[in-house]
Design a protein around this motif. Structure first.
Motif, PDB file in Angstrom:
ATOM      1  N   VAL A   1      53.933 -61.718  66.532  1.00 49.77           N
ATOM      2  CA  VAL A   1      54.778 -61.999  65.368  1.00 49.77           C
ATOM      3  C   VAL A   1      53.957 -61.928  64.078  1.00 49.77           C
ATOM      4  CG1 VAL A   1      56.132 -63.797  64.211  1.00 49.77           C
ATOM      5  CG2 VAL A   1      56.455 -63.373  66.659  1.00 49.77           C
ATOM      6  N   VAL A   2      52.839 -62.643  64.047  1.00 50.55           N
ATOM      7  CA  VAL A   2      52.032 -62.748  62.832  1.00 50.55           C
ATOM      8  C   VAL A   2      51.453 -61.384  62.432  1.00 50.55           C
ATOM      9  CG1 VAL A   2      49.930 -63.785  61.864  1.00 50.55           C
ATOM     10  CG2 VAL A   2      51.534 -65.188  63.176  1.00 50.55           C
ATOM     11  N   LEU A   3      50.916 -60.650  63.388  1.00 50.97           N
ATOM     12  CA  LEU A   3      50.314 -59.351  63.072  1.00 50.97           C
ATOM     13  C   LEU A   3      51.360 -58.297  62.693  1.00 50.97           C
ATOM     14  CD1 LEU A   3      47.514 -59.224  65.800  1.00 50.97           C
ATOM     15  CD2 LEU A   3      47.238 -59.626  63.327  1.00 50.97           C
ATOM     16  N   SER A   4      52.618 -58.590  62.962  1.00 46.70           N
ATOM     17  CA  SER A   4      53.704 -57.674  62.600  1.00 46.70           C
ATOM     18  C   SER A   4      54.391 -58.080  61.294  1.00 46.70           C
ATOM     19  CB  SER A   4      54.737 -57.620  63.727  1.00 46.70           C
ATOM     20  OG  SER A   4      54.147 -57.103  64.890  1.00 46.70           O
ATOM     21  N   GLY A   5      53.860 -59.088  60.639  1.00 48.05           N
ATOM     22  CA  GLY A   5      54.405 -59.507  59.354  1.00 48.05           C
ATOM     23  C   GLY A   5      55.434 -60.614  59.411  1.00 48.05           C
ATOM     24  N   GLY A   6      55.754 -61.094  60.609  1.00 45.78           N
ATOM     25  CA  GLY A   6      56.676 -62.216  60.729  1.00 45.78           C
ATOM     26  C   GLY A   6      55.948 -63.520  60.461  1.00 45.78           C
ATOM     27  N   LYS A   7      56.720 -64.578  60.294  1.00 40.52           N
ATOM     28  CA  LYS A   7      56.137 -65.893  60.021  1.00 40.52           C
ATOM     29  C   LYS A   7      56.874 -66.952  60.820  1.00 40.52           C
ATOM     30  CE  LYS A   7      54.981 -64.622  55.348  1.00 40.52           C
ATOM     31  NZ  LYS A   7      55.116 -64.809  53.935  1.00 40.52           N
ATOM     32  N   PHE A   8      56.178 -68.013  61.130  1.00 40.77           N
ATOM     33  CA  PHE A   8      56.848 -69.141  61.761  1.00 40.77           C
ATOM     34  C   PHE A   8      57.711 -69.811  60.693  1.00 40.77           C
ATOM     35  CE2 PHE A   8      54.113 -68.139  65.126  1.00 40.77           C
ATOM     36  CZ  PHE A   8      54.623 -68.743  66.254  1.00 40.77           C
ATOM     37  N   ALA A   9      58.930 -70.157  61.079  1.00 45.01           N
ATOM     38  CA  ALA A   9      59.905 -70.715  60.144  1.00 45.01           C
ATOM     39  C   ALA A   9      59.499 -72.116  59.696  1.00 45.01           C
ATOM     40  CB  ALA A   9      61.283 -70.749  60.801  1.00 45.01           C
ATOM     41  N   VAL A  10      59.933 -72.473  58.504  1.00 42.97           N
ATOM     42  CA  VAL A  10      59.709 -73.817  57.973  1.00 42.97           C
ATOM     43  C   VAL A  10      61.058 -74.521  57.927  1.00 42.97           C
ATOM     44  CG1 VAL A  10      58.948 -75.168  55.989  1.00 42.97           C
ATOM     45  CG2 VAL A  10      57.732 -73.062  56.601  1.00 42.97           C
ATOM     46  N   ASN A  11      61.127 -75.665  58.598  1.00 36.38           N
ATOM     47  CA  ASN A  11      62.355 -76.452  58.625  1.00 36.38           C
ATOM     48  C   ASN A  11      62.702 -76.889  57.199  1.00 36.38           C
ATOM     49  OD1 ASN A  11      64.114 -78.776  58.710  1.00 36.38           O
ATOM     50  ND2 ASN A  11      63.686 -78.901  60.907  1.00 36.38           N
ATOM     51  N   PRO A  12      63.878 -76.499  56.707  1.00 39.21           N
ATOM     52  CA  PRO A  12      64.225 -76.832  55.315  1.00 39.21           C
ATOM     53  C   PRO A  12      64.446 -78.325  55.069  1.00 39.21           C
ATOM     54  CG  PRO A  12      66.094 -75.815  56.427  1.00 39.21           C
ATOM     55  CD  PRO A  12      64.933 -75.736  57.371  1.00 39.21           C
ATOM     56  N   TYR A  13      64.645 -79.109  56.110  1.00 37.94           N
ATOM     57  CA  TYR A  13      64.895 -80.541  55.951  1.00 37.94           C
ATOM     58  C   TYR A  13      63.611 -81.365  56.008  1.00 37.94           C
ATOM     59  CZ  TYR A  13      69.538 -78.778  56.795  1.00 37.94           C
ATOM     60  OH  TYR A  13      70.685 -78.055  56.716  1.00 37.94           O
ATOM     61  N   SER A  14      62.688 -80.967  56.884  1.00 35.49           N
ATOM     62  CA  SER A  14      61.455 -81.738  57.029  1.00 35.49           C
ATOM     63  C   SER A  14      60.258 -81.063  56.360  1.00 35.49           C
ATOM     64  CB  SER A  14      61.137 -81.926  58.513  1.00 35.49           C
ATOM     65  OG  SER A  14      60.791 -80.673  59.096  1.00 35.49           O
TER      66      SER A  14
ATOM     67  N   ARG B   1      60.544 -71.172  66.341  1.00 37.86           N
ATOM     68  CA  ARG B   1      61.419 -70.282  65.575  1.00 37.86           C
ATOM     69  C   ARG B   1      60.602 -69.494  64.567  1.00 37.86           C
ATOM     70  NH1 ARG B   1      65.689 -69.557  68.259  1.00 37.86           N
ATOM     71  NH2 ARG B   1      66.970 -69.176  66.458  1.00 37.86           N
ATOM     72  N   VAL B   2      60.909 -68.194  64.465  1.00 35.07           N
ATOM     73  CA  VAL B   2      60.185 -67.333  63.537  1.00 35.07           C
ATOM     74  C   VAL B   2      61.154 -66.596  62.623  1.00 35.07           C
ATOM     75  CG1 VAL B   2      58.195 -67.022  65.052  1.00 35.07           C
ATOM     76  CG2 VAL B   2      60.097 -65.425  65.199  1.00 35.07           C
ATOM     77  N   VAL B   3      60.609 -66.195  61.487  1.00 39.58           N
ATOM     78  CA  VAL B   3      61.342 -65.402  60.520  1.00 39.58           C
ATOM     79  C   VAL B   3      60.813 -63.976  60.646  1.00 39.58           C
ATOM     80  CG1 VAL B   3      61.889 -65.077  58.083  1.00 39.58           C
ATOM     81  CG2 VAL B   3      61.496 -67.390  58.979  1.00 39.58           C
ATOM     82  N   PRO B   4      61.644 -63.044  61.099  1.00 41.87           N
ATOM     83  CA  PRO B   4      61.181 -61.662  61.227  1.00 41.87           C
ATOM     84  C   PRO B   4      60.730 -61.093  59.888  1.00 41.87           C
ATOM     85  CG  PRO B   4      63.212 -61.987  62.439  1.00 41.87           C
ATOM     86  CD  PRO B   4      62.992 -63.221  61.617  1.00 41.87           C
ATOM     87  N   ALA B   5      59.841 -60.122  59.936  1.00 41.22           N
ATOM     88  CA  ALA B   5      59.353 -59.459  58.726  1.00 41.22           C
ATOM     89  C   ALA B   5      60.530 -58.912  57.929  1.00 41.22           C
ATOM     90  CB  ALA B   5      58.394 -58.332  59.104  1.00 41.22           C
ATOM     91  N   GLY B   6      60.491 -59.120  56.620  1.00 39.48           N
ATOM     92  CA  GLY B   6      61.520 -58.594  55.740  1.00 39.48           C
ATOM     93  C   GLY B   6      62.787 -59.420  55.650  1.00 39.48           C
TER      94      GLY B   6
END
Length: 134
Positions: A51-64, A71-76
């Motif tokens: 995930v990381v080497l492909s430009g994705g990121k681990f998601a950040v919980n908007p509440y905490s 959970r990850v956020v795909p690149a783009g």
């Protein structure tokens, strides 16, 4: 109408990139967790590094405001659009062109097993590359 079958072809270049990164930075690899903090910073398993080497990121919980472990956020993708977040194993499997995990009965691709050693990863990557004709 005939049923269509999806044939996946392993992403050989990404498989090799992730394995090489892990071999060159073993202190940043922890196969037991998707993502974890270590003495040397953040460590990832094979799927996490994919995930990381492909430009994705681990998601950040908007509440905490804490980083999600699964959970990850795909690149783009807009990181605030939680409907686009994916499970790390599903997204990594898609990027790698391998069979995604089946979560209902906890089947997971052998590449993502927590018990894998570095030699296990080398073997599975070699088998996937060979199956792809590379």
């Amino acid at each position: 109408m005939a049923e269509q079958t999806l044939i996946r072809r392993p992403n050989v270049s990404l498989l090799r990139l992730v394995l090489t990164h892990i071999e060159m930075h073993p202190h940043q690899w922890n196969q037991r967790d998707w993502r974890t903090l270590s003495e040397c910073g953040t460590a990832y398993c094979f799927a996490g590094w994919t995930v990381v080497l492909s430009g994705g990121k681990f998601a950040v919980n908007p509440y905490s405001n804490q980083i999600c472990q699964t959970r990850v956020v795909p690149a783009g993708v807009d990181p605030t659009d939680v409907t686009k977040w994916q499970h790390v194993a599903e997204y990594a499997a898609d990027l790698l062109g391998i069979t995604p995990p089946i979560r209902g009965d906890a089947v997971i691709h052998p590449l993502f097993l927590a018990i894998n050693t570095l030699d296990d990863l080398r073997r599975v990557v070699a088998e996937l590359c060979e199956a792809a004709g590379a």
